[in-house]
Structures are given as structure tokens and as C-alpha cells.
Design an enzyme around this catalytic site. Structure first.
Site, PDB file in Angstrom:
ATOM      1  N   GLU A 100       0.668  -1.199   0.257  1.00 46.06           N
ATOM      2  CA  GLU A 100       0.257  -0.120   0.280  1.00 46.06           C
ATOM      3  C   GLU A 100       0.814   1.329   0.477  1.00 46.06           C
ATOM      4  OE1 GLU A 100      -3.378  -1.873   3.057  1.00 46.06           O
ATOM      5  OE2 GLU A 100      -1.701  -0.169   4.013  1.00 46.06           O
TER       6      GLU A 100
ATOM      7  N   GLY B 137       2.365   4.909  -1.003  1.00 49.14           N
ATOM      8  CA  GLY B 137       1.730   6.250  -0.938  1.00 49.14           C
ATOM      9  C   GLY B 137       2.917   7.223  -1.311  1.00 49.14           C
ATOM     10  N   ARG B 138       3.432   7.097   0.437  1.00 47.89           N
ATOM     11  CA  ARG B 138       4.583   8.573  -0.221  1.00 47.89           C
ATOM     12  C   ARG B 138       5.385   8.381  -1.352  1.00 47.89           C
ATOM     13  NH1 ARG B 138       6.262  11.344   4.342  1.00 47.89           N
ATOM     14  NH2 ARG B 138       4.757   9.917   5.456  1.00 47.89           N
TER      15      ARG B 138
ATOM     16  N   CYS C 224      -2.344  33.835  10.917  1.00 47.23           N
ATOM     17  CA  CYS C 224      -2.294  33.995  11.747  1.00 47.23           C
ATOM     18  C   CYS C 224      -1.882  33.034  12.979  1.00 47.23           C
ATOM     19  CB  CYS C 224      -3.914  34.875  11.777  1.00 47.23           C
ATOM     20  SG  CYS C 224      -3.848  36.095  11.062  1.00 47.23           S
ATOM     21  N   GLU C 225      -0.793  32.391  12.816  1.00 49.68           N
ATOM     22  CA  GLU C 225       0.005  31.688  14.119  1.00 49.68           C
ATOM     23  C   GLU C 225       0.819  31.900  13.268  1.00 49.68           C
ATOM     24  OE1 GLU C 225      -1.305  28.035  15.256  1.00 49.68           O
ATOM     25  OE2 GLU C 225      -3.913  28.386  14.307  1.00 49.68           O
TER      26      GLU C 225
HETATM   27  N1  LLP Z   1      -1.266   1.793   4.311  1.00 47.87           N
HETATM   28  C1  LLP Z   1      -1.712   2.236   5.844  1.00 47.87           C
HETATM   29  C2  LLP Z   1      -2.885   1.065   6.355  1.00 47.87           C
HETATM   30  C3  LLP Z   1      -1.695   3.998   5.962  1.00 47.87           C
HETATM   31  O1  LLP Z   1      -2.119   3.949   7.385  1.00 47.87           O
HETATM   32  C4  LLP Z   1      -0.400   4.322   5.387  1.00 47.87           C
HETATM   33  C5  LLP Z   1      -0.369   5.755   5.813  1.00 47.87           C
HETATM   34  C6  LLP Z   1      -0.540   3.652   4.539  1.00 47.87           C
HETATM   35  C7  LLP Z   1      -0.522   2.960   4.125  1.00 47.87           C
HETATM   36  C8  LLP Z   1       1.009   4.651   3.347  1.00 47.87           C
HETATM   37  O2  LLP Z   1       1.646   5.173   4.412  1.00 47.87           O
HETATM   38  P1  LLP Z   1       2.769   6.042   2.729  1.00 47.87           P
HETATM   39  O3  LLP Z   1       3.702   4.898   2.094  1.00 47.87           O
HETATM   40  O4  LLP Z   1       2.397   6.733   2.714  1.00 47.87           O
HETATM   41  O5  LLP Z   1       3.426   6.205   4.068  1.00 47.87           O
HETATM   42  N2  LLP Z   1       0.521  12.740   7.260  1.00 47.87           N
HETATM   43  C9  LLP Z   1       1.961  11.875   7.720  1.00 47.87           C
HETATM   44  C10 LLP Z   1       1.665  10.119   7.100  1.00 47.87           C
HETATM   45  C11 LLP Z   1       0.494   9.755   7.902  1.00 47.87           C
HETATM   46  C12 LLP Z   1       0.327   8.216   7.075  1.00 47.87           C
HETATM   47  C13 LLP Z   1      -0.757   7.479   7.480  1.00 47.87           C
HETATM   48  N3  LLP Z   1      -1.011   5.696   6.865  1.00 47.87           N
HETATM   49  C14 LLP Z   1       2.771  12.472   7.098  1.00 47.87           C
HETATM   50  O6  LLP Z   1       2.033  13.349   6.244  1.00 47.87           O
HETATM   51  O7  LLP Z   1       3.978  12.708   7.361  1.00 47.87           O
END
Ligand code: LLP
Length: 437
Positions: A273, A275-276, A363-364
Site C-alpha cells: 500500500e 503512498g508517499r 495568523c499563527e
Molecule cells: N496503509 C495504511 C494502512 C496506512 O495507514 C498508510 C498511511 C499507508 C498505507 C500509506 O503510507 P505511505 O506509503 O504513504 O507512507 N500524514 C503523515 C503520514 C500519515 C500516514 C498515515 N498512514 C505525514 O505527513 O507524514
């Protein structure tokens, strides 16, 4: 960052000079490279090819419909965590997309929606949720495919707010009790336990936690099978780290090396999965300098992007490289390590730079994109690029201070197009306007 480079002291995204985008679409603006997006997805697909993986792009990192469509077009499924994300995947993805649904708080409505719309499997996070999914499925006269999400209880590996596999976090089933929970649903009429899921946290720069997690997963899969569950999938989640500072990220092959031995032994099909890893380094947040200001010994660059556009620096203390789009002749074209707080000599190789905070109009005092960063002097009208902004940038943007959210642009070679228009005042008040008495 791949597909973003300086030519004659102008930043380009693929073959488009970034100032051209600012002139056409305005700022703040998210600028994505299609080549970068496809390259990173391909890197994951290639590194894990032996496993014939089901890659489920994590919509939460960036749910833009055009980006989801691109992912689907190149063979990705989707990882979602709400009905809204599910609907994004349905809207943008191919009809036969594989959609996995994780999250600790799925409502009955969401479970029913997912079952009616062909969810590939639920990643189940608690015993109550498991039985509830079974109940909803029974009510619909169907069987739900589920993967049990384990909290593998590993040492801390990333920011405390995004580490999801240390003891006591809200995610997954405890490793000590998950086998008992699985026992409780052997032969359940509404449930097929077909997989094991884990997501270790995000971002993770080391491969070792994945090795440890996969090994723990393998031991559990053996126990589930002994109970009679037909386990077909090992889902190792997302979390692969990217370059925020320089070149600290591991290639996808390093994670494959860590995961593959246990996966081979399990005989499972792999689900991932990411994303980043796919979207993070594919975009910059482009902004324009409004003013500069010095006070109390501090120097501020006030530009038109704010914490509502990119909240990561103030929420997690995250580091995003920031550099002028047109660096002057007397400063480096691109900084080596641009003020990394861990660098003992942050001004090394940074002539004509001085410590500045990059702040926005909100404004923070917490509204900043960078703090005490060695940067060249800026003047009104200059363009700045905040790098590695593709993941959890626009996805976490808000309308705080009644700021309209930024536009998003996708660059493909020499061409570019809007993939999200800038919001208007009408968008901003749409849910309130009808209620005004
Ligand atoms: N699968 C599950 C169940 C997740 O909770 C997440 C991310 C991913 C996959 C994807 O993770 P990635 O490959 O994108 O690292 N807002 C935070 C990151 C929160 C991640 C939440 N879950 C930031 O900006 O660093």
C-alpha cells in the site's frame, strides 16, 4: 528530485520552466511530474515482480482524481480508509480495481458501501470490528473477505504521530491475542479470513522493520492456517521513506530484499500500500514571496503558501527543502543540504545565505514551512519551491483562515494541465450558503 532540475538557473519540472506555471495558474500551486509518478510506481512493481504483487496505491497520501486515474492506468489498485477515498478509487480507477479498506473506525454505512461496491478485502483492526463486518455481510447475504491487521509490536521507527506498530497504538490486533481472535471466526458464515495485514508506520527509512514484520507475519499465517483459515495474502502496508533532505531514501529493492524471504516461505501473494513513495517526490509546492521582514534578530520570508497548504512542518517538525526557482548567480544552483538541523555546519557550501524562516499569511506563529534555514535573500515577487510536497501536502490542506485551497497542475513532458482548479469563495462557503437565513 527526479524530473525537477535547474537549467540555466531556472527550475524545470520535466521540460516546463516552473515560472511559466506560476504565470499561468498563479500561486500557491502544487506542481506534479507525471514521469516521476509513473517511475516510482514502476520501481515498486519491478522490485517486487517476483511476488506478482497487488500494489494498492494509498489514496490518503494524495487522492487527486487525476493522480488516482494515472495509478489505475498503470496497473495499481487502491488502499482506502474512508468511504470518500473508496469513492475516489471507484470514480478514477478502472472497473476491476482492487480496493483494500483499512482504518480503525469503519462505520456500518461504510462497510455496507464497500461490500456493495466490490471491496477486495477489509483490513480489520479490532475484534469488535471483525464481528461487525461479519454481521453486516450476513445481513446482505454475502461473505466478506478480510485480512486481520496485526500490530507486530516493533521498536519505534518514525515520528511518534505516525508510528503504527509500537505497543499501545490504536491500530491493528495485538500480536499476543490475534490468533485467538482468528479462532473465534473459524467457519463464520459472513467472513472469510484470507489475509494478514500490517502497516508499520510512515515514513520508514530502514528496511529492517519490514524483515522483522514479515517474519512475525509468517509465524501468524502458519497458525491461522492450522486453524483452518485459507490465507492467500500477506499485506505489508506502505510506509517506504523518500528523500526529504538529500538522498536518504532506500530504493524499493531494499524493501523487497527484506520482505521476500518470509513471503516466499508463506506462499502468499503480496499486497503493498505505498503512498508517499510514489507521490512524495513527484511534486513541489510553488509559492511567491510577498514581503521580507526582520525583527528581534530574526529574518522572515513571507510568501503566499501557508500551514493550510502544507501542514507537515508545523505538525511533525518535518523538513522540506526550499529553494528559489531562479537562484541568483552568487548562490548555489541547488543547496547541498539546505539547513538540515542535524547538520553541524548548516552554512557549509552556502555562500550568501543567512538564516531565515519561511512563513505564510496565516495568523499563527506556528505557520511556517521552514525555520532557521540558510537561504539566499529574497525579494517581493520571487518564486520559491518547497520540494517533496506530493504526499500528505494537498491531502492534508485545509481552508483555515478562509483561505481557498491551492490549484494542482500535472506536467507531462512539455505540456501541463490543471488537475484541480483553485477554489473560489463560492466553493469556500458552499455548505453554508444554503443554510444562511
Ligand atoms: N496503509 C495504511 C494502512 C496506512 O495507514 C498508510 C498511511 C499507508 C498505507 C500509506 O503510507 P505511505 O506509503 O504513504 O507512507 N500524514 C503523515 C503520514 C500519515 C500516514 C498515515 N498512514 C505525514 O505527513 O507524514
Amino acid at each position: 528530485m527526479d524530473h525537477f532540475d535547474y537549467r540555466d538557473r531556472t527550475l524545470f519540472c520535466e521540460d516546463v520552466p516552473v515560472p511559466e506555471l506560476a504565470a499561468k495558474y498563479g500561486t500557491p500551486l502544487y506542481v506534479y511530474s507525471e514521469a516521476a509518478l509513473v517511475q516510482k510506481l514502476t520501481e515498486v512493481q519491478t522490485a517486487f515482480a517476483e511476488a506478482k504483487p497487488i500494489i494498492c496505491y494509498s489514496v490518503k497520501a494524495n487522492g487527486n482524481l487525476s493522480i488516482c486515474r494515472l495509478m489505475g492506468k498503470h496497473g495499481s489498485g487502491f488502499d482506502v480508509t474512508s468511504q470518500g477515498e473508496f469513492q475516489r478509487a471507484l470514480t478514477a480507477g478502472p472497473e476491476d480495481s482492487k480496493i483494500v479498506f483499512a482504518g480503525v473506525g469503519k462505520t456500518d454505512t461504510e462497510i455496507e458501501f464497500a461490500l456493495r461496491n466490490g471491496v477486495f478485502l477489509f483490513d480489520v483492526e479490532s475484534e469488535q470490528e471483525l464481528h461487525n463486518i461479519g454481521k453486516v455481510a450476513n445481513g446482505l447475504g454475502v461473505k466478506a473477505n478480510v485480512a486481520l491487521r496485526v500490530n507486530p509490536d516493533l521498536p519505534p521507527k518514525t515520528h511518534v504521530k505516525t508510528d503504527t506498530s509500537v505497543k499501545g497504538v490504536k491500530f491493528g490486533l495485538d500480536i499476543e491475542t490475534i490468533v485467538d481472535v482468528a479462532m473465534g471466526v473459524v467457519g463464520h458464515a459472513g467472513l472469510s479470513v484470507v489475509g494478514l495485514h500490517m502497516h508499520l508506520g510512515s515514513p520508514i527509512l530502514k528496511a529492517d522493520p519490514y524483515r522483522m514484520g514479515a517474519e512475525k507475519g509468517l509465524a501468524l499465517i502458519k497458525q491461522f492456517r492450522a486453524q483452518g483459515h485459507d490465507i492467500k495474502y500477506l499485506n505489508m502496508g506502505g510506509g517506504f521513506g523518500i528523500n526529504y533532505r538529500k538522498d536518504e531514501a532506500k530504493p524499493a529493492s531494499a524493501f523487497a530484499d527484506a520482505i521476500m524471504p518470509a513471503l516466499r516461505e508463506s506462499g502468499c501473494q503480496l499486497i503493498l500500500e505505498p503512498g508517499r513513495f510514489i507521490v512524495g517526490n513527484s511534486a513541489i509546492l510553488l509559492s511567491r514571496v510577498l514581503y521580507t521582514k526582520a525583527t528581534g534578530g530574526k529574518h522572515y520570508i513571507i510568501q503566499d503558501a501557508a500551514m493550510n497548504d502544507l501542514i507537515r512542518p508545523t505538525l511533525y517538525g518535518s523538513f522540506h527543502r526550499i529553494w528559489p526557482v531562479n537562484p541568483a548567480a552568487d548562490v548555489p544552483v541547488t543547496p547541498d543540504v539546505n539547513g538540515d538541523p542535524d547538520d553541524p555546519q548548516p552554512f557549509r557550501d552556502m555562500p550568501n545565505c543567512f538564516k531565515q524562516d519561511v512563513v505564510g499569511p496565516v495568523c499563527e506563529s506556528g505557520d511556517y514551512l521552514a525555520k532557521d534555514r540558510p537561504l539566499p535573500g529574497a525579494k517581493r515577487g520571487d518564486l520559491l519551491a518547497a520540494f517533496s510536497a506530493g504526499a500528505y501536502g494537498m491531502a492534508m490542506a485545509s481552508n483555515y483562515n478562509s483561505r481557498v485551497r491551492a490549484a494542482e497542475v500535472l506536467v507531462t513532458g512539455r505540456t501541463h494541465r490543471l488537475i484541480r482548479r483553485r477554489e473560489s469563495f463560492a466553493d469556500l462557503v458552499a455548505c453554508e450558503a444554503d443554510c444562511l437565513t
